[in-house]
Design an enzyme around this catalytic site. Structure first.
Site, PDB file in Angstrom:
ATOM      1  N   CYS A 188       3.080  -8.781  14.298  1.00 40.67           N
ATOM      2  CA  CYS A 188       1.799  -8.506  13.767  1.00 40.67           C
ATOM      3  C   CYS A 188       0.773  -9.588  13.812  1.00 40.67           C
ATOM      4  CB  CYS A 188       2.125  -8.094  12.311  1.00 40.67           C
ATOM      5  SG  CYS A 188       3.155  -6.632  12.233  1.00 40.67           S
ATOM      6  N   HIS A 203      -3.657  -8.906   7.453  1.00 46.08           N
ATOM      7  CA  HIS A 203      -2.358  -9.753   7.842  1.00 46.08           C
ATOM      8  C   HIS A 203      -2.739 -11.097   8.496  1.00 46.08           C
ATOM      9  CE1 HIS A 203       2.095  -9.173   8.903  1.00 46.08           C
ATOM     10  NE2 HIS A 203       1.881 -10.014   8.113  1.00 46.08           N
TER      11      HIS A 203
END
Length: 597
Positions: A122, A178
């Site tokens: 990610c 993130h």
């Protein structure tokens, strides 16, 4: 109450409402043909009824704000949609059993990217998208940014939304960040976004928006700009909630002014959760994780349809560029499929880094085409800035290329290589060595590089199985077991011709040592430009219990303490200097001042 859909609207009408096109002839003789036609049309138009109701609702909301024939801005509206953990096979046009009519249609009318690469997890993909730089140039080359780490995307990197704001864009982010949040300067609104609505962490519950990183480290993770969005703690499924926010943004924005929308959906990342009605079409899937994953992806597909309808309804579509991408490969243990590619999320095999991607836009010159030129997620940074008529500072060393003409006109890509990564602190391959790397490179280090047709991997590339669709069905795992590979003892270098062998079944490292050496030298060159890895230890002050039950910035208080301690130290040092100076004034030539008189 009837079940509601992904965007909060009623489900599609029953099959009885669908009518097969064409004239109806004698019912008796053509009954079989009629039923077949009905079923076929029902499948092809699955969700079409919902689309029509959705469009009608949006038209009612929009009133007179319909798509204008002209726009007052030459700058296109930029819509970047990032799916989470979508596998390479997990789209209709790649042969999936999961129905994705919206993605299939948008891709078919646009340009499919069939040689498109991202990162295997990610944070790295997101950081490279927003900076146009490889991980080795931001210090994020190892793993992801953990919730408890005092770490974030380095503040000295100019982000994509910051560059777009310079040329008049309104910038909005909806979804998963993130990229770190330990201090307020790391938050999305401080990195170029006018507004932010979404989560800061890598995953969490789709309904409650809570996340536990470890026992006793749990908190709420839904933000509106810089504050916890407690008002939205009402059990709304995140895909639905994010789509509604996008619709609100578009409804309130003037379409004659350029907008950048970064929509980073949480789906289809675990935990595997979806509204009940999306399971209806996948009861035949035996594997429960695959069934849940399929339901999540169907909901996501419908949500993207609703975003597209909103772009059309509120006057943005004709001057918009829609880019769709997954952030990494799928995770088979969580329902994803990368078949026939090798490997999975978290690996540098093709299944971890080759992604679903396409561009859809009325502004494309060659619509309905397939691009097989090399494209990487870092390329969006210079490409979008160029489309926005922005400027990239000459002193900024980017790793991305402007590939708009490659996509729109079918020209050759300016990109000839991709550094997939060099991770110096990942678990070393036991059998790797400088000798195995011809004295050029230590093959114990995890790394991967692509140069034209050739791909080289060193160290421990990660889980290397091929996971066929049969592993998700009642045919059992027998064939899957037959596809498993045991890495041979002493192996720490692999070479593949990806153009000829995209499934990485034939290792050519022993046959072409000259090419291996060439790629190892290129790795070594890249490594000389790498910055130190940023991967700090866990900070106990990050515990949401100390922050009102919310995951969020915690560094501010610590900074104040440090400043306070620093000020005390400075005052102490100043007092010490004053005392020393007075003592020196009292002494002349080593004698007390009163004797000197």
């Amino acid at each position: 109450m009837a079940p509601r859909g992904c965007a909060g609207h009623p489900p599609p009408p029953s099959p009885q409402a669908w009518v097969c096109p064409g004239k109806m002839l004698a019912m008796g003789a053509l009954a079989g043909f009629w039923i077949l036609c009905l079923l076929t049309y029902g499948y092809l138009s699955w969700g079409q009824g919902l689309e029509e109701e959705e469009e009608g609702a949006l038209l009612a909301q929009a009133g007179d704000r319909l798509e204008p024939s002209t726009t007052s801005t030459s700058q296109p509206h930029l819509i970047f949609i990032l799916a989470d953990d979508q596998g390479f096979r997990d789209v209709g046009y790649h042969g999936s059993e999961i129905k994705t009519p919206t993605l299939d249609k948008l891709a078919a009318e646009g340009v499919k990217l069939e040689n498109y690469y991202v990162q295997p997890i990610c944070t790295p993909s997101r950081s490279q998208f927003i900076t146009g730089k490889y991980q080795i140039h931001t210090g994020l080359q190892h793993s992801i940014i953990r919730p408890t780490q005092p770490n974030c995307l380095p503040l000295d990197n100019a982000t994509l939304p910051q560059k777009l704001k310079e040329v008049g864009y309104s910038t909005h982010m909806v979804g998963k960040w993130h990229l770190g949040f330990y201090r307020k300067e790391c938050m999305p609104t401080k990195r170029g976004f006018d507004t932010f609505f979404g989560s800061l962490l890598g995953s969490g519950d789709y309904y409650t928006h809570y996340k536990c990183d470890s026992p006793g480290m749990c908190g709420y993770d839904l933000y509106e700009n810089d504050n916890a969005a407690w008002d939205y703690d009402n059990g709304i499924y995140s895909t639905q909630m994010y789509t509604q926010r996008v619709q609100q943004i578009l409804a309130s924005h003037n379409p004659t002014k350029p907008i950048f929308l970064y929509i980073a959906y949480q789906a289809v990342h675990s935990p595997l959760q979806a509204p009940g009605r999306y399971f209806e079409h996948y009861r035949s899937i035996i594997n429960i994780n695959r069934r849940r994953y399929a339901a999540m992806l169907s909901c996501l597909d419908e949500a993207i349809n609703n975003v597209t309808l909103a772009l059309k309804t509120y006057g943005f579509y004709n001057n918009s560029i829609i880019i769709y991408s997954s952030d990494n490969g799928g995770q088979p243990t969580a329902g994803g499929s990368n078949w026939p590619l090798r490997g999975s999320k978290g690996t540098y095999w093709e299944g971890g880094i080759r992604a679903v991607g396409f561009v859809h836009s009325p502004l494309l010159k060659n619509k309905g085409t397939v691009c097989k030129e090399l494209v990487h997620i870092t390329d969006w940074y210079p490409t979008l800035i160029s489309l926005a008529e922005g400027q990239i500072d000459e002193d900024i060393q980017l790793d991305g290329y402007d590939i708009w003409e490659t996509i729109s006109e079918g020209l050759r890509s300016p990109r000839v290589d991709i550094l997939h990564n060099i991770d110096p602190i990942y678990t070393k391959a036991k059998n790797g060595s400088w000798a195995a790397g011809y004295g050029i490179w230590n093959t114990a280090i995890q790394s991967a590089i692509r140069v034209q047709h050739w791909k080289l991997l060193t160290g421990n590339p990660g889980y290397s199985d091929w996971v066929p669709p049969q592993s998700f069905s009642n045919l059992g795992p027998n064939r899957w077991h037959n596809e498993r590979i045991t890495l041979s003892t002493g192996k720490s270098v692999w070479l593949f011709n990806i153009t000829a062998d995209p499934y990485e079944r034939v290792d050519l490292s022993n046959r072409y040592p000259g090419i291996v050496k060439k790629l190892l030298r290129r790795l070594s060159q890249f490594n000389k430009t790498a910055v130190p890895v940023r991967y700090p230890p866990k900070d106990p002050r990050s515990n949401p219990r100390l922050n009102g039950g919310v995951w969020g910035p915690w560094y501010k208080e610590e900074t104040k303490k440090k400043k306070s301690n620093k000020n005390r130290a400075e005052k102490k040092q100043k007092k010490s200097k004053i005392k020393k100076k007075r003592k020196q004034q009292k002494t002349v030539s080593g004698k007390p001042a009163n004797l000197a008189r």
